[in-house]
Design a protein around this motif. Structure first.
Motif, PDB file in Angstrom:
ATOM      1  N   ASP A  67      67.732  40.435  28.098  1.00 30.45           N
ATOM      2  CA  ASP A  67      67.480  41.835  27.782  1.00 30.45           C
ATOM      3  C   ASP A  67      67.070  42.064  26.328  1.00 30.45           C
ATOM      4  N   GLU A  68      66.818  41.002  25.571  1.00 28.61           N
ATOM      5  CA  GLU A  68      66.455  41.146  24.156  1.00 28.61           C
ATOM      6  C   GLU A  68      64.980  41.437  23.929  1.00 28.61           C
ATOM      7  N   GLY A  69      64.212  41.620  24.960  1.00 32.70           N
ATOM      8  CA  GLY A  69      62.777  41.831  24.753  1.00 32.70           C
ATOM      9  C   GLY A  69      62.152  40.562  24.224  1.00 32.70           C
ATOM     10  N   SER A  70      62.092  39.546  25.051  1.00 34.32           N
ATOM     11  CA  SER A  70      61.737  38.216  24.600  1.00 34.32           C
ATOM     12  C   SER A  70      60.242  37.933  24.540  1.00 34.32           C
ATOM     13  N   ILE A  71      59.408  38.905  24.852  1.00 37.09           N
ATOM     14  CA  ILE A  71      57.968  38.682  24.745  1.00 37.09           C
ATOM     15  C   ILE A  71      57.594  38.723  23.268  1.00 37.09           C
ATOM     16  N   ALA A  72      56.773  37.776  22.880  1.00 38.16           N
ATOM     17  CA  ALA A  72      56.322  37.734  21.488  1.00 38.16           C
ATOM     18  C   ALA A  72      55.526  38.999  21.181  1.00 38.16           C
ATOM     19  N   PRO A  73      55.629  39.505  19.952  1.00 35.83           N
ATOM     20  CA  PRO A  73      54.882  40.719  19.617  1.00 35.83           C
ATOM     21  C   PRO A  73      53.384  40.478  19.736  1.00 35.83           C
ATOM     22  N   VAL A  74      52.691  41.498  20.205  1.00 33.47           N
ATOM     23  CA  VAL A  74      51.243  41.384  20.390  1.00 33.47           C
ATOM     24  C   VAL A  74      50.561  41.576  19.052  1.00 33.47           C
ATOM     25  N   ASP A  75      49.587  40.714  18.785  1.00 35.35           N
ATOM     26  CA  ASP A  75      48.819  40.800  17.554  1.00 35.35           C
ATOM     27  C   ASP A  75      47.973  42.066  17.587  1.00 35.35           C
ATOM     28  N   GLU A  76      47.867  42.741  16.473  1.00 37.10           N
ATOM     29  CA  GLU A  76      47.099  43.974  16.410  1.00 37.10           C
ATOM     30  C   GLU A  76      45.599  43.729  16.239  1.00 37.10           C
ATOM     31  N   LYS A  77      45.187  42.486  15.909  1.00 39.48           N
ATOM     32  CA  LYS A  77      43.767  42.189  15.749  1.00 39.48           C
ATOM     33  C   LYS A  77      43.063  42.312  17.091  1.00 39.48           C
ATOM     34  N   PRO A  78      41.836  42.841  17.105  1.00 40.57           N
ATOM     35  CA  PRO A  78      41.105  42.887  18.370  1.00 40.57           C
ATOM     36  C   PRO A  78      40.759  41.459  18.822  1.00 40.57           C
ATOM     37  N   LEU A  79      40.723  41.274  20.144  1.00 35.15           N
ATOM     38  CA  LEU A  79      40.418  39.961  20.688  1.00 35.15           C
ATOM     39  C   LEU A  79      38.934  39.645  20.557  1.00 35.15           C
ATOM     40  N   ASN A  80      38.650  38.368  20.397  1.00 37.08           N
ATOM     41  CA  ASN A  80      37.300  37.852  20.386  1.00 37.08           C
ATOM     42  C   ASN A  80      36.650  38.189  21.739  1.00 37.08           C
ATOM     43  N   PRO A  81      35.369  38.589  21.785  1.00 30.96           N
ATOM     44  CA  PRO A  81      34.727  38.918  23.060  1.00 30.96           C
ATOM     45  C   PRO A  81      34.751  37.764  24.069  1.00 30.96           C
ATOM     46  N   LYS A  82      34.649  36.530  23.587  1.00 27.46           N
ATOM     47  CA  LYS A  82      34.705  35.385  24.505  1.00 27.46           C
ATOM     48  C   LYS A  82      36.097  35.253  25.107  1.00 27.46           C
ATOM     49  N   ARG A  83      37.128  35.549  24.309  1.00 26.53           N
ATOM     50  CA  ARG A  83      38.498  35.521  24.810  1.00 26.53           C
ATOM     51  C   ARG A  83      38.699  36.622  25.851  1.00 26.53           C
ATOM     52  N   LEU A  84      38.157  37.808  25.586  1.00 27.05           N
ATOM     53  CA  LEU A  84      38.248  38.899  26.553  1.00 27.05           C
ATOM     54  C   LEU A  84      37.571  38.521  27.867  1.00 27.05           C
ATOM     55  N   GLU A  85      36.403  37.882  27.756  1.00 26.77           N
ATOM     56  CA  GLU A  85      35.697  37.439  28.961  1.00 26.77           C
ATOM     57  C   GLU A  85      36.549  36.442  29.730  1.00 26.77           C
ATOM     58  N   TRP A  86      37.145  35.471  29.021  1.00 22.14           N
ATOM     59  CA  TRP A  86      37.993  34.450  29.653  1.00 22.14           C
ATOM     60  C   TRP A  86      39.152  35.114  30.410  1.00 22.14           C
ATOM     61  N   GLU A  87      39.812  36.064  29.762  1.00 19.52           N
ATOM     62  CA  GLU A  87      40.956  36.731  30.385  1.00 19.52           C
ATOM     63  C   GLU A  87      40.529  37.558  31.591  1.00 19.52           C
ATOM     64  N   HIS A  88      39.371  38.220  31.493  1.00 23.08           N
ATOM     65  CA  HIS A  88      38.875  38.998  32.622  1.00 23.08           C
ATOM     66  C   HIS A  88      38.554  38.073  33.803  1.00 23.08           C
ATOM     67  N   ILE A  89      37.909  36.967  33.524  1.00 26.45           N
ATOM     68  CA  ILE A  89      37.607  35.991  34.582  1.00 26.45           C
ATOM     69  C   ILE A  89      38.892  35.507  35.233  1.00 26.45           C
ATOM     70  N   GLN A  90      39.915  35.191  34.419  1.00 23.65           N
ATOM     71  CA  GLN A  90      41.190  34.706  34.964  1.00 23.65           C
ATOM     72  C   GLN A  90      41.851  35.770  35.843  1.00 23.65           C
ATOM     73  N   GLN A  91      41.757  37.019  35.420  1.00 22.33           N
ATOM     74  CA  GLN A  91      42.359  38.101  36.192  1.00 22.33           C
ATOM     75  C   GLN A  91      41.646  38.267  37.537  1.00 22.33           C
ATOM     76  N   VAL A  92      40.318  38.254  37.523  1.00 22.82           N
ATOM     77  CA  VAL A  92      39.558  38.390  38.767  1.00 22.82           C
ATOM     78  C   VAL A  92      39.788  37.175  39.662  1.00 22.82           C
ATOM     79  N   LEU A  93      39.844  35.988  39.072  1.00 19.79           N
ATOM     80  CA  LEU A  93      40.122  34.769  39.835  1.00 19.79           C
ATOM     81  C   LEU A  93      41.506  34.854  40.481  1.00 19.79           C
TER      82      LEU A  93
END
Length: 179
Positions: free
Chosen positions: A121-147
């Motif tokens: 219950d300590e909120g164990s997810i690492a804090p999310v970085d505030e920097k915007p993601l690289n477009p290639k990284r966004l594409e990779w994540e979108h592909i993984q989600q659709v897959l």
């Protein structure tokens, strides 16, 4: 009396599982290893660990599918999912299914210990970085989600994304961009 910390490592890479077990034994964990889904579920029932390290890709099996049955056997276990294919979509899915934390490989000992020494219950997810993601990284994540939505079907994913199947296969062979 100090409570014993028991750890079940469910990892199909035998060498990596051995390295994890040696590292964590030095930090006070009593470790057991399982190298496939069936063995992992069996050892979870026999060993009754206080902590579980679960690989997301177990040969032919998906570690995500083990989260709910493990949670049923061991409702209070602290479960950390490890993956070499990190994406926001799979992290959200793992947490939604009952994992307490989600770490990308390779992981250093201190990060691993921090994840294993939190309480669920300590909120164990690492804090999310505030920097915007690289477009290639966004594409990779979108592909993984659709897959993931298409249950790993590359042809259906390619059709849904409007790209040629071979193009998608080439993109899937590349490692995700971390920045």
């Amino acid at each position: 009396m100090i409570e014993e910390k028991t750890l079940l490592i469910i990892e199909d890479d035998l060498a990596f599982a051995g390295v994890l077990a040696r590292r964590l034994t030095r930090h006070g964990f009593v470790c057991q290893q399982a190298h496939d889904a069936t063995q992992g579920l069996l050892l979870a029932r026999q060993f009754m660990p206080s902590h579980i390290l679960l690989d997301m890709k177990l040969a032919e099996d998906n570690g995500l599918a083990l989260i709910e049955p493990l949670r049923q056997y061991l409702p209070n276990v602290l479960m950390v999912l490890l993956t070499g294919y990190a994406s926001i979509a799979t992290a959200v899915e793992a947490i939604r299914m009952g994992a307490d934390n989600y770490l990308a490989k390779p992981v250093d000992t201190q990060t691993l210990l921090n994840a294993l020494n939190t309480t669920p219950d300590e909120g164990s997810i690492a804090p999310v970085d505030e920097k915007p993601l690289n477009p290639k990284r966004l594409e990779w994540e979108h592909i993984q989600q659709v897959l993931n939505t298409n249950k790993g079907n590359v042809s259906a994913t390619a059709r849904q994304l409007g790209m040629h199947r071979r193009t998608l296969q080439r993109k899937l062979l590349k490692k995700p961009i971390l920045v």
